[in-house]
Design an enzyme around this catalytic site. Structure first.
Site, PDB file in Angstrom:
ATOM      1  N   LYS A   1       0.866  -1.191   0.000  1.00  0.00           N
ATOM      2  CA  LYS A   1       0.000   0.000   0.000  1.00  0.00           C
ATOM      3  C   LYS A   1       0.899   1.236   0.000  1.00  0.00           C
ATOM      4  O   LYS A   1       1.760   1.387   0.866  1.00  0.00           O
ATOM      5  CB  LYS A   1      -0.889   0.006   1.244  1.00  0.00           C
ATOM      6  CG  LYS A   1      -1.978   1.054   1.189  1.00  0.00           C
ATOM      7  CD  LYS A   1      -3.040   0.742   0.139  1.00  0.00           C
ATOM      8  CE  LYS A   1      -4.255   0.061   0.730  1.00  0.00           C
ATOM      9  NZ  LYS A   1      -5.185  -0.420  -0.315  1.00  0.00           N
TER      10      LYS A   1
ATOM     11  N   THR B   1      -3.196  -5.483   0.716  1.00  0.00           N
ATOM     12  CA  THR B   1      -2.635  -4.146   0.896  1.00  0.00           C
ATOM     13  C   THR B   1      -3.484  -3.371   1.899  1.00  0.00           C
ATOM     14  O   THR B   1      -2.986  -2.511   2.618  1.00  0.00           O
ATOM     15  CB  THR B   1      -2.550  -3.378  -0.438  1.00  0.00           C
ATOM     16  OG1 THR B   1      -3.847  -3.073  -0.915  1.00  0.00           O
ATOM     17  CG2 THR B   1      -1.776  -4.175  -1.479  1.00  0.00           C
ATOM     18  N   ASP B   2      -4.764  -3.698   1.959  1.00  0.00           N
ATOM     19  CA  ASP B   2      -5.640  -3.035   2.931  1.00  0.00           C
ATOM     20  C   ASP B   2      -5.192  -3.353   4.363  1.00  0.00           C
ATOM     21  O   ASP B   2      -5.202  -2.471   5.230  1.00  0.00           O
ATOM     22  CB  ASP B   2      -7.085  -3.481   2.704  1.00  0.00           C
ATOM     23  CG  ASP B   2      -8.064  -2.634   3.501  1.00  0.00           C
ATOM     24  OD1 ASP B   2      -8.143  -1.417   3.240  1.00  0.00           O
ATOM     25  OD2 ASP B   2      -8.704  -3.171   4.421  1.00  0.00           O
TER      26      ASP B   2
ATOM     27  N   PHE C   1      31.986  27.749 -12.725  1.00  0.00           N
ATOM     28  CA  PHE C   1      31.955  26.568 -13.599  1.00  0.00           C
ATOM     29  C   PHE C   1      32.679  26.967 -14.871  1.00  0.00           C
ATOM     30  O   PHE C   1      32.177  27.760 -15.667  1.00  0.00           O
ATOM     31  CB  PHE C   1      30.512  26.145 -13.892  1.00  0.00           C
ATOM     32  CG  PHE C   1      30.447  24.849 -14.664  1.00  0.00           C
ATOM     33  CD1 PHE C   1      30.840  23.650 -14.069  1.00  0.00           C
ATOM     34  CD2 PHE C   1      30.011  24.815 -15.990  1.00  0.00           C
ATOM     35  CE1 PHE C   1      30.794  22.450 -14.773  1.00  0.00           C
ATOM     36  CE2 PHE C   1      29.954  23.614 -16.696  1.00  0.00           C
ATOM     37  CZ  PHE C   1      30.359  22.436 -16.086  1.00  0.00           C
TER      38      PHE C   1
ATOM     39  N   ARG D   1      29.039  32.667  -9.933  1.00  0.00           N
ATOM     40  CA  ARG D   1      27.644  32.417 -10.295  1.00  0.00           C
ATOM     41  C   ARG D   1      26.843  32.079  -9.036  1.00  0.00           C
ATOM     42  O   ARG D   1      27.417  31.845  -7.974  1.00  0.00           O
ATOM     43  CB  ARG D   1      27.546  31.272 -11.307  1.00  0.00           C
ATOM     44  CG  ARG D   1      28.006  29.944 -10.742  1.00  0.00           C
ATOM     45  CD  ARG D   1      27.777  28.775 -11.688  1.00  0.00           C
ATOM     46  NE  ARG D   1      28.099  27.514 -11.013  1.00  0.00           N
ATOM     47  CZ  ARG D   1      27.850  26.310 -11.494  1.00  0.00           C
ATOM     48  NH1 ARG D   1      27.289  26.172 -12.684  1.00  0.00           N
ATOM     49  NH2 ARG D   1      28.159  25.231 -10.814  1.00  0.00           N
TER      50      ARG D   1
ATOM     51  N   ASN E   1      20.408  21.288 -10.613  1.00  0.00           N
ATOM     52  CA  ASN E   1      21.136  22.557 -10.644  1.00  0.00           C
ATOM     53  C   ASN E   1      20.129  23.634 -11.033  1.00  0.00           C
ATOM     54  O   ASN E   1      19.756  23.756 -12.203  1.00  0.00           O
ATOM     55  CB  ASN E   1      22.282  22.449 -11.658  1.00  0.00           C
ATOM     56  CG  ASN E   1      23.256  23.605 -11.571  1.00  0.00           C
ATOM     57  OD1 ASN E   1      23.048  24.539 -10.790  1.00  0.00           O
ATOM     58  ND2 ASN E   1      24.305  23.563 -12.372  1.00  0.00           N
TER      59      ASN E   1
ATOM     60  N   HIS F   1      19.273  26.689 -12.191  1.00  0.00           N
ATOM     61  CA  HIS F   1      20.044  27.729 -12.877  1.00  0.00           C
ATOM     62  C   HIS F   1      19.464  29.124 -12.620  1.00  0.00           C
ATOM     63  O   HIS F   1      18.245  29.324 -12.656  1.00  0.00           O
ATOM     64  CB  HIS F   1      20.058  27.477 -14.385  1.00  0.00           C
ATOM     65  CG  HIS F   1      20.625  26.147 -14.763  1.00  0.00           C
ATOM     66  ND1 HIS F   1      21.908  25.757 -14.432  1.00  0.00           N
ATOM     67  CD2 HIS F   1      20.084  25.104 -15.452  1.00  0.00           C
ATOM     68  CE1 HIS F   1      22.125  24.537 -14.906  1.00  0.00           C
ATOM     69  NE2 HIS F   1      21.037  24.109 -15.516  1.00  0.00           N
TER      70      HIS F   1
HETATM   71  O1  LIG Z   1      27.997  22.513 -11.551  1.00  0.00           O
HETATM   72  C1  LIG Z   1      27.778  22.277 -12.747  1.00  0.00           C
HETATM   73  N1  LIG Z   1      28.045  21.047 -13.256  1.00  0.00           N
HETATM   74  C2  LIG Z   1      27.841  20.722 -14.545  1.00  0.00           C
HETATM   75  O2  LIG Z   1      28.123  19.567 -14.993  1.00  0.00           O
HETATM   76  C3  LIG Z   1      27.303  21.728 -15.397  1.00  0.00           C
HETATM   77  N2  LIG Z   1      26.957  21.757 -16.702  1.00  0.00           N
HETATM   78  C4  LIG Z   1      26.482  22.994 -16.963  1.00  0.00           C
HETATM   79  O3  LIG Z   1      26.027  23.372 -18.097  1.00  0.00           O
HETATM   80  N3  LIG Z   1      26.521  23.768 -15.846  1.00  0.00           N
HETATM   81  C5  LIG Z   1      27.039  22.993 -14.851  1.00  0.00           C
HETATM   82  N4  LIG Z   1      27.274  23.251 -13.529  1.00  0.00           N
END
Ligand SMILES: O=c1[nH]c(=O)c2[nH]c(=O)[nH]c2[nH]1
Length: 282
Positions: free
Chosen positions: A9, A54-55, A155, A172, A242, A244
Site C-alpha cells: 500500500k 494491501t488493505d 563553472f 555564479r 542545478n 540555474h
Molecule cells: O555545476 C555544474 N556542473 C555541470 O556539470 C554543469 N553543466 C552545466 O552546463 N553547468 C554545470 N554546472
C-alpha cells in the site's frame, strides 16, 4: 515467466497526535509498505491464500502508530516492517518507506502554542527500511532541502564542442533542491533523529563553506564530510537539480548588472547525481 514482483500500500497518510498532556505532539507521515517473496500463485493462478492484503498493510500502519508510537520514522518503519514480514509466511522481505512532514508550534506571545501548529516549508525527512530474516537494512535521507549561495561558485574549463555556447562562469549563483539518502551499516542502531540532524547540519555547513568549482565537487565534499563524522554510515547518495539562475541583460535599459539581477529558470535543470562510499563498501 513471472519476473520480480512486489506489492503493498502506497502513501498512507498517518498522522499521530500524542495527547497525554495539554501540550500535544504531532508526527505527520506518508507511509508506503511492500512485500516481496513467493507470491507467484497470486499472479499465475489467482490464488490469494498467501497474500496479506494491501488493505491490511495499511491498517497495520495505522495500528502501529497507536501501539508503538512514532519515536522516529526509522523506529516506526522497523517495527512495521518486522510485523508485516512476520505476518506473511510467503514474504522474504518487507520494505517500508516513510516521508515525514515537520510541523512547528505556532508562536503566541513568544511561546509555542500547545496544540496549534504551522507546517514547516518544503523539506521532507525520509527513511527506507528493508526487513528480512537477516535483520533490518536502514537508510535515511531528506528531500527538497533548498539551498543557494550567491557567490563562491564557478563553472569553467569544461569540454567544448560545436554545440557549446555556455561561457565560463567565474562567479555564479549555485542553488539546488537537494535529495540525499544515506545507508547505515548492518546492525547500526544510532539515535536516528540525532544522526539525521547532524547529517543535515553537515550538508548545510559544507555547502556553505566549500568553494564550488562545480555542483559535482560540492556533492562530493558533502558526502565526505558525512562519512568522516558518522562511522555508522557506509554510503550516501545525492540527486541535485542545478537550479540555474541566469544573469539578466539590463544594458537595453542603460543599467549594468554585476551579478545582481537574475532570472530563476525552473526547467530544464542540470541533474547531478553521485554516491560517496566508504572505502571497502559497495
Ligand atoms: O555545476 C555544474 N556542473 C555541470 O556539470 C554543469 N553543466 C552545466 O552546463 N553547468 C554545470 N554546472
Amino acid at each position: 515467466m513471472l519476473g520480480p514482483n512486489r506489492y503493498g500500500k502506497a502513501e498512507s497518510r498517518v498522522v499521530r497526535i500524542v495527547r497525554d498532556t495539554a501540550r500535544h505532539e504531532i508526527r505527520d507521515l506518508n507511509v508506503s509498505t511492500s512485500l516481496y517473496g513467493d507470491f507467484a500463485a497470486a499472479h499465475t493462478h489467482g490464488d490469494q491464500s498467501q497474500v496479506l492484503p494491501t488493505d491490511t498493510q495499511k491498517n497495520t500502519a495505522f495500528a502501529f502508530a497507536k501501539l508503538h508510537g512514532i519515536a522516529s520514522p526509522e523506529d516506526y518503519a522497523i517495527a512495521l516492517g518486522t510485523r508485516l514480514l512476520d505476518a506473511t509466511p510467503a514474504a522474504e522481505g518487507a520494505v517500508v518507506r516513510v516521508e515525514e512532514y515537520a510541523w512547528d508550534r505556532i508562536p503566541v506571545n513568544g511561546f509555542g502554542h500547545d496544540h496549534a501548529f504551522v507546517r514547516r516549508g518544503g523539506e521532507v525527512r525520509t527513511t527506507a527500511v528493508e526487513v528480512t530474516s537477516a535483520g533490518a537494512a536502514v537508510s535515511s535521507g531528506l528531500e527538497d532541502l533548498v539551498v543557494l549561495k550567491s557567490t563562491g561558485s564557478e563553472f569553467k574549463g569544461f569540454l567544448r564542442d560545436d554545440y557549446t555556447t555556455l561561457p565560463d562562469a567565474d562567479d555564479r549563483i549555485l542553488a539546488t533542491a537537494l535529495r540525499a539518502r544515506w545507508h547505515y551499516r548492518p546492525g547500526a542502531q544510532p539515535d536516528w533523529t540525532t544522526t539525521y540532524e547532524s547529517v543535515r547540519a553537515l550538508l548545510l555547513e559544507t555547502f556553505a563553506t566549500t568553494y564550488s568549482r562545480a555542483l559535482q565537487e560540492t556533492l562530493y565534499a558533502m558526502g565526505r564530510a558525512v562519512l568522516a563524522a558518522h562511522a555508522d554510515i557506509t554510503r550516501i547518495g545525492f540527486a541535485a537539480p542545478n537550479k540555474h539562475h541566469f544573469l539578466v541583460d539590463l544594458e537595453p535599459f542603460g543599467l549594468d548588472n554585476p551579478g545582481e539581477v537574475f532570472i530563476a529558470a525552473d526547467r530544464p535543470y542540470g541533474l547531478i547525481e553521485a554516491e560517496v562510499l566508504r572505502e571497502g563498501t559497495t
